[in-house]
Scaffold this motif. Sequence first.
Motif, PDB file in Angstrom:
ATOM      1  N   ALA A 148      -1.421   0.960  -4.296  1.00  0.00           N
ATOM      2  CA  ALA A 148      -0.905   2.206  -4.498  1.00  0.00           C
ATOM      3  C   ALA A 148      -1.037   3.399  -5.066  1.00  0.00           C
ATOM      4  O   ALA A 148      -1.223   4.073  -4.627  1.00  0.00           O
ATOM      5  CB  ALA A 148       0.135   1.742  -5.725  1.00  0.00           C
ATOM      6  N   ALA A 149      -3.245   3.712  -4.501  1.00  0.00           N
ATOM      7  CA  ALA A 149      -4.148   4.685  -5.172  1.00  0.00           C
ATOM      8  C   ALA A 149      -3.569   5.773  -3.344  1.00  0.00           C
ATOM      9  O   ALA A 149      -3.826   6.499  -3.308  1.00  0.00           O
ATOM     10  CB  ALA A 149      -5.398   4.506  -5.219  1.00  0.00           C
ATOM     11  N   ALA A 150      -3.416   4.600  -1.964  1.00  0.00           N
ATOM     12  CA  ALA A 150      -3.325   5.415  -0.894  1.00  0.00           C
ATOM     13  C   ALA A 150      -2.030   6.026  -0.607  1.00  0.00           C
ATOM     14  O   ALA A 150      -1.367   5.231  -1.750  1.00  0.00           O
ATOM     15  CB  ALA A 150      -3.352   3.965   0.130  1.00  0.00           C
ATOM     16  N   GLN A 151      -2.058   7.170  -0.216  1.00  0.00           N
ATOM     17  CA  GLN A 151      -0.814   7.861   0.600  1.00  0.00           C
ATOM     18  C   GLN A 151      -0.550   8.244   1.924  1.00  0.00           C
ATOM     19  O   GLN A 151      -1.828   7.843   3.067  1.00  0.00           O
ATOM     20  CB  GLN A 151      -1.125   9.103  -0.364  1.00  0.00           C
ATOM     21  N   PHE A 152       0.964   7.238   2.425  1.00  0.00           N
ATOM     22  CA  PHE A 152       0.632   8.256   4.015  1.00  0.00           C
ATOM     23  C   PHE A 152       1.688   9.247   3.943  1.00  0.00           C
ATOM     24  O   PHE A 152       2.332   9.585   2.904  1.00  0.00           O
ATOM     25  CB  PHE A 152       1.600   6.784   3.917  1.00  0.00           C
TER      26      PHE A 152
ATOM     27  N   ALA B 123       0.663  -1.099  -0.054  1.00  0.00           N
ATOM     28  CA  ALA B 123       0.034  -0.260  -0.341  1.00  0.00           C
ATOM     29  C   ALA B 123       0.610   1.556  -0.002  1.00  0.00           C
ATOM     30  O   ALA B 123       2.088   1.251   0.313  1.00  0.00           O
ATOM     31  CB  ALA B 123      -0.880  -0.042   1.071  1.00  0.00           C
ATOM     32  N   GLY B 124      -0.185   2.582  -0.631  1.00  0.00           N
ATOM     33  CA  GLY B 124       1.013   3.410  -0.686  1.00  0.00           C
ATOM     34  C   GLY B 124       2.266   4.031  -1.699  1.00  0.00           C
ATOM     35  O   GLY B 124       1.841   2.984  -2.389  1.00  0.00           O
ATOM     36  N   SER B 125       2.256   5.063  -1.945  1.00  0.00           N
ATOM     37  CA  SER B 125       3.141   5.539  -3.396  1.00  0.00           C
ATOM     38  C   SER B 125       4.425   6.005  -2.336  1.00  0.00           C
ATOM     39  O   SER B 125       4.042   6.368  -1.870  1.00  0.00           O
ATOM     40  CB  SER B 125       2.120   5.899  -4.249  1.00  0.00           C
ATOM     41  N   ALA B 126       5.330   6.485  -3.314  1.00  0.00           N
ATOM     42  CA  ALA B 126       6.454   7.301  -3.114  1.00  0.00           C
ATOM     43  C   ALA B 126       5.635   8.775  -2.521  1.00  0.00           C
ATOM     44  O   ALA B 126       6.883   9.846  -2.178  1.00  0.00           O
ATOM     45  CB  ALA B 126       7.461   7.963  -4.328  1.00  0.00           C
ATOM     46  N   VAL B 127       4.664   9.068  -3.232  1.00  0.00           N
ATOM     47  CA  VAL B 127       4.189  10.061  -2.968  1.00  0.00           C
ATOM     48  C   VAL B 127       3.720  10.405  -1.940  1.00  0.00           C
ATOM     49  O   VAL B 127       2.294   9.772  -0.841  1.00  0.00           O
ATOM     50  CB  VAL B 127       3.160  10.744  -3.962  1.00  0.00           C
ATOM     51  N   GLN B 128       3.884  11.732  -1.000  1.00  0.00           N
ATOM     52  CA  GLN B 128       3.020  11.520   0.219  1.00  0.00           C
ATOM     53  C   GLN B 128       1.934  12.401   0.582  1.00  0.00           C
ATOM     54  O   GLN B 128       1.403  13.037  -0.237  1.00  0.00           O
ATOM     55  CB  GLN B 128       4.123  12.697   1.541  1.00  0.00           C
ATOM     56  N   GLY B 129       1.053  11.815   1.551  1.00  0.00           N
ATOM     57  CA  GLY B 129      -0.563  12.928   1.190  1.00  0.00           C
ATOM     58  C   GLY B 129      -1.918  11.760   2.530  1.00  0.00           C
ATOM     59  O   GLY B 129      -1.228  10.887   2.807  1.00  0.00           O
TER      60      GLY B 129
END
Length: 121
Positions: free
Chosen positions: A34-38, A21-27
Motif C-alpha cells: 500500500a506504500a506504492a502509488q499508481f 499494491a497501491g492505495s487510493a492516492v494517485q502518485g
Amino acid sequence: MCGIDNRIRKISPGGDVTTFAGSAVQGTADGMGAAAQFYLPQGIATDAQGNIYVADQYNNRIRKITQSGQVTTYLGGNAGYVDGNGTTALFYRPTSIAFDSKGTMYVADLGNNVVRKVVME
C-alpha cells in the motif's frame, strides 16, 4: 485486476478480494504494498518468475511488482517516445502488456500509437 482507484487487487480462487499494491492516492511512489502509488493502472502481465508488470497509464511507466509486493518503476517516467532502459525509456500512456514464449515484453503505447518491444534482461 486494475482500476481507477489506483490499486492492484488480488482475487483468490475462493473469491476473496484484497489489495496487493497501491492505495487510493494517485502518485508515483515505489514501495511495498500500500506504500506504492499508481495513476490509472491498466493492463497487467506476469513473467516466468511470477513478477507482475503493470502499465501505469497516466504515470507513463511500466511498474514491476515482485511476489512479495515490492513495487518499482521498471521503465519510463516522463511522457514521450524514447527507446532505452529504465527511466531513459519514455512512454505516453501505456495501456497493455504481454509476454511471448521467449520472455520478450510487448507494450501497447497508446499515446504514441505503437506497440513497443522490450527485451528483458
